[in-house]
Design an enzyme around this catalytic site. Structure first.
Site, PDB file in Angstrom:
ATOM      1  N   GLU A  42       0.948  -1.299   0.425  1.00  0.00           N
ATOM      2  CA  GLU A  42       0.287  -0.051  -0.090  1.00  0.00           C
ATOM      3  C   GLU A  42       0.941   1.341   0.074  1.00  0.00           C
ATOM      4  OE1 GLU A  42      -3.167  -0.244  -0.004  1.00  0.00           O
ATOM      5  OE2 GLU A  42      -3.753  -2.105   0.893  1.00  0.00           O
TER       6      GLU A  42
ATOM      7  N   GLU B  20      -6.036  -5.398   1.417  1.00  0.00           N
ATOM      8  CA  GLU B  20      -6.295  -4.817   2.554  1.00  0.00           C
ATOM      9  C   GLU B  20      -7.964  -4.486   3.315  1.00  0.00           C
ATOM     10  OE1 GLU B  20      -3.383  -1.981   4.636  1.00  0.00           O
ATOM     11  OE2 GLU B  20      -2.083  -4.502   4.087  1.00  0.00           O
TER      12      GLU B  20
HETATM   13  P1  NAD Z   1       8.932   4.628   4.233  1.00  0.00           P
HETATM   14  O1  NAD Z   1       9.150   4.002   3.153  1.00  0.00           O
HETATM   15  O2  NAD Z   1       9.814   5.662   4.603  1.00  0.00           O
HETATM   16  O3  NAD Z   1       8.340   4.315   5.655  1.00  0.00           O
HETATM   17  C1  NAD Z   1       7.215   3.352   5.986  1.00  0.00           C
HETATM   18  C2  NAD Z   1       7.757   2.463   6.583  1.00  0.00           C
HETATM   19  O4  NAD Z   1       9.372   1.511   5.657  1.00  0.00           O
HETATM   20  C3  NAD Z   1       8.206   2.375   7.829  1.00  0.00           C
HETATM   21  O5  NAD Z   1       8.253   1.273   8.647  1.00  0.00           O
HETATM   22  C4  NAD Z   1      10.103   2.869   7.428  1.00  0.00           C
HETATM   23  O6  NAD Z   1      10.853   2.261   8.863  1.00  0.00           O
HETATM   24  C5  NAD Z   1      10.074   1.816   6.350  1.00  0.00           C
HETATM   25  N1  NAD Z   1      11.842   1.812   5.738  1.00  0.00           N
HETATM   26  C6  NAD Z   1      11.521   2.766   5.511  1.00  0.00           C
HETATM   27  N2  NAD Z   1      12.987   2.362   4.330  1.00  0.00           N
HETATM   28  C7  NAD Z   1      13.138   1.333   4.335  1.00  0.00           C
HETATM   29  C8  NAD Z   1      14.358   0.180   3.844  1.00  0.00           C
HETATM   30  N3  NAD Z   1      14.564   0.598   3.192  1.00  0.00           N
HETATM   31  N4  NAD Z   1      13.799  -0.980   4.548  1.00  0.00           N
HETATM   32  C9  NAD Z   1      12.856  -1.504   5.678  1.00  0.00           C
HETATM   33  N5  NAD Z   1      11.509  -0.775   5.336  1.00  0.00           N
HETATM   34  C10 NAD Z   1      11.828   0.434   5.412  1.00  0.00           C
HETATM   35  O7  NAD Z   1       7.209   6.276   4.327  1.00  0.00           O
HETATM   36  P2  NAD Z   1       7.132   6.808   4.985  1.00  0.00           P
HETATM   37  O8  NAD Z   1       7.697   8.487   4.691  1.00  0.00           O
HETATM   38  O9  NAD Z   1       7.100   6.778   6.901  1.00  0.00           O
HETATM   39  O10 NAD Z   1       5.277   6.807   5.240  1.00  0.00           O
HETATM   40  C11 NAD Z   1       4.470   7.989   3.852  1.00  0.00           C
HETATM   41  C12 NAD Z   1       4.730   7.173   2.885  1.00  0.00           C
HETATM   42  O11 NAD Z   1       3.330   5.843   3.128  1.00  0.00           O
HETATM   43  C13 NAD Z   1       3.068   7.887   2.161  1.00  0.00           C
HETATM   44  O12 NAD Z   1       3.813   8.317   0.825  1.00  0.00           O
HETATM   45  C14 NAD Z   1       2.262   7.138   2.362  1.00  0.00           C
HETATM   46  O13 NAD Z   1       1.483   8.027   1.110  1.00  0.00           O
HETATM   47  C15 NAD Z   1       2.222   6.599   2.802  1.00  0.00           C
HETATM   48  N6  NAD Z   1       1.181   5.946   2.637  1.00  0.00           N
HETATM   49  C16 NAD Z   1       0.746   4.469   2.147  1.00  0.00           C
HETATM   50  C17 NAD Z   1      -0.831   4.304   2.694  1.00  0.00           C
HETATM   51  C18 NAD Z   1      -1.571   3.170   2.227  1.00  0.00           C
HETATM   52  O14 NAD Z   1      -1.946   2.288   2.534  1.00  0.00           O
HETATM   53  N7  NAD Z   1      -1.733   2.932   0.619  1.00  0.00           N
HETATM   54  C19 NAD Z   1      -0.942   4.491   3.946  1.00  0.00           C
HETATM   55  C20 NAD Z   1      -0.025   5.037   4.953  1.00  0.00           C
HETATM   56  C21 NAD Z   1       0.913   6.183   4.210  1.00  0.00           C
END
Ligand code: NAD
Length: 475
Positions: free
Chosen positions: A244, A456
């Site tokens: 997602e 989901e």
């Molecule tokens: P992010 O991708 O930086 O982080 C999300 C998760 O990924 C966190 O748990 C982070 O620790 C983990 N992560 C980051 N880098 C990683 C790596 N190299 N390996 C493994 N895990 C890693 O994103 P964010 O800034 O925390 O969240 C915002 C983004 O999430 C936005 O783009 C938003 O649109 C998206 N989002 C989507 C949904 C959905 O259901 N579609 C819901 C909430 C947020």
């Protein structure tokens, strides 16, 4: 960290701080895990899998239902932890806890409805039967913006299906995850069925999740670049993947809609969680004749929002997650203004009255936004509503679909034919028609294209954790 039914420190013995984004206060520290801890948790989930997969659906249902009951008793504590750690106003935190709990209840019911099929064969001496079986160990990664509901939306269907799992929550919001795992512990899931690994640096754990042969499935919610990277790595190991990811939702207001009603809806959904929602509208596409009325009502309502610490009375909008998020929002607004957009309200960082200790940006309305501006294509993930005029239905649909994202879209119209044409024509996974909250534990949530893979919630949500096995019987 919770591994094999025990609360544990990281193998390296390190911990990291968790802070309140409204005022910078350090709330607590938690274990700073690494690849070794992730591997230990995966081993625990792998060892627990045969027992949990072999339990009856009724056993699994009871444990999920018990977790739901405890969660309802702890609603207020969870909401307080969420507001402190993540920043959303306490009312919104309570709503999220309820939404999150709904997944435990709904999948406690659905656990009992995992059906196979009998399929007629062309051969008189043959019978076909399908079985639906859990995929195995699930590795889950969740974001900070909905720190409780993103956990239950993944874990409830996985557990209902008979999978065991390891969760790595976002580094900004591990305390909500710890509270949830205390609930799972008390609900009586056997040791190793649910495991939690917290970490300040997610990369080594992500790498272990996608490379460890004992993990059957990765489920990820977060940004599109990280999702693509992890899905690519998981593909090399032929693991199942659900993602997602980000969004860039259009919010279409047609000439036959009530502009005041539409603007109220736009304000409510756009500024929810300070715009930090993947289904947050990122483009308000408004038929030209309604633009002035729409912008008038929207900016009036936005102007009266009160930013601050979500635990204080009357606060309607909280902080952004960190300084990088404030800088991204400010850069998009400055870019739009430099290219001719009008800042109708907001358009600045908020620092007065102690807000400089947190990460605040004024809720903002931009008019006259055009495709050359960054905000027209880039996800903002912040409190900015860009308004763009259109002239007819074809143009509106083309503009709405002019994005690589495909998560949510919203349509305001009183005309049923137009509503159906838009529902069918919009390339997004979730469409709200005169409705700003098209989400429920019972309904499939997910996106197309750069917004992800899989769904989901609802019946589709449990399918993501099941294999179909065919039996061909000669008799
Ligand atoms: P992010 O991708 O930086 O982080 C999300 C998760 O990924 C966190 O748990 C982070 O620790 C983990 N992560 C980051 N880098 C990683 C790596 N190299 N390996 C493994 N895990 C890693 O994103 P964010 O800034 O925390 O969240 C915002 C983004 O999430 C936005 O783009 C938003 O649109 C998206 N989002 C989507 C949904 C959905 O259901 N579609 C819901 C909430 C947020």
């Amino acid at each position: 960290m919770f591994i094999a039914g025990k609360w544990e420190e990281a193998a390296g013995g390190r911990r990291f701080d968790v802070t309140n984004p409204a005022n910078g206060e350090v709330l607590a520290d938690v274990p700073d895990g690494g690849a070794q801890d992730a591997a230990r948790a995966i081993d625990a989930a792998f060892d627990a899998f045969p027992g949990w997969a072999g339990a009856t659906a009724y056993d699994r249902s009871r444990a999920l239902f018990k977790a739901w009951q405890i969660m309802m008793e702890r609603k207020e504590e969870l909401a307080l932890t969420m507001t402190r750690e993540q920043g959303k106003p306490i009312r919104a935190a309570r709503n999220e806890v309820q939404y999150a709990a709904d997944f435990l209840q709904w999948y406690s019911e659905e656990a009992k409805r995992v059906y196979g099929a009998t399929i007629p064969s062309a051969r008189a001496d043959q019978r076909f039967i399908t079985l639906r079986q859990p995929v195995g160990v699930v590795a889950a990664i969740t974001p900070w913006n909905y720190p409780v509901s993103m956990i239950t939306r993944k874990l409830a269907p996985a557990l209902a299906a008979g999978c065991t799992l390891v969760l790595k929550p976002a580094e900004a919001t591990p305390l909500c995850a710890v509270e949830m795992f205390k609930i799972f512990e008390e609900a009586g899931f056997p040791p190793g069925v649910v495991n939690l690994v917290t970490a300040g640096d997610p990369a080594p754990i992500g790498e272990e999740f996608v490379s460890n042969r004992k993990v059957a499935k990765l489920t990820f919610t977060g940004s599109t670049p990280v999702g693509k990277m992890l899905a690519g790595r998981a593909a090399a190991e032929m693991k199942r993947v659900s993602c997602e990811l980000g969004g860039h939702a259009p919010f279409l207001v047609f000439g036959d809609a009530d502009p005041v009603h539409a603007a109220k809806g736009a304000q409510l959904v756009k500024f929810l969680n300070t715009g930090q929602a993947c289904i947050s509208p990122n483009r308000m596409l408004v038929q030209r004749a309604l633009v002035d009325d729409f912008v008038g009502t929207l900016s009036e309502r936005v102007g009266s929002m009160k930013a601050g610490n979500g635990l204080e009375d009357g606060i309607t909008i909280g902080p952004l997650v960190n300084q990088a998020a404030v800088d991204k929002v400010a850069a998009q607004v400055e870019d739009a203004a430099a290219k001719g957009a009008e800042i109708v309200c907001g358009g600045k960082r908020l620092t007065d009255g102690g807000l400089d200790k947190g990460f605040f940006y004024a809720p903002t309305v931009l008019a006259g936004v055009t495709p050359e501006m960054r905000i027209y294509r880039e996800e903002t993930f912040g409190p900015v509503a860009p308004v763009i005029a259109f002239d007819d239905d074809d143009e509106a649909l083309a503009m709405a679909n002019d994005t690589h994202y495909g998560l949510a879209a919203y349509v305001y119209t009183q005309n049923n034919s137009r509503a159906m044409r838009m529902f069918e024509g919009l390339n997004f996974g979730i469409i709200g028609i005169n409705d700003i909250n098209p989400t429920s534990a019972a309904a499939p949530f997910g996106g197309m294209n750069d917004s992800g893979l899989g769904r989901e919630g609802g019946r589709d949500g449990i399918d993501e954790y099941l294999e179909t096995k065919l039996g061909g019987f000669s008799i």
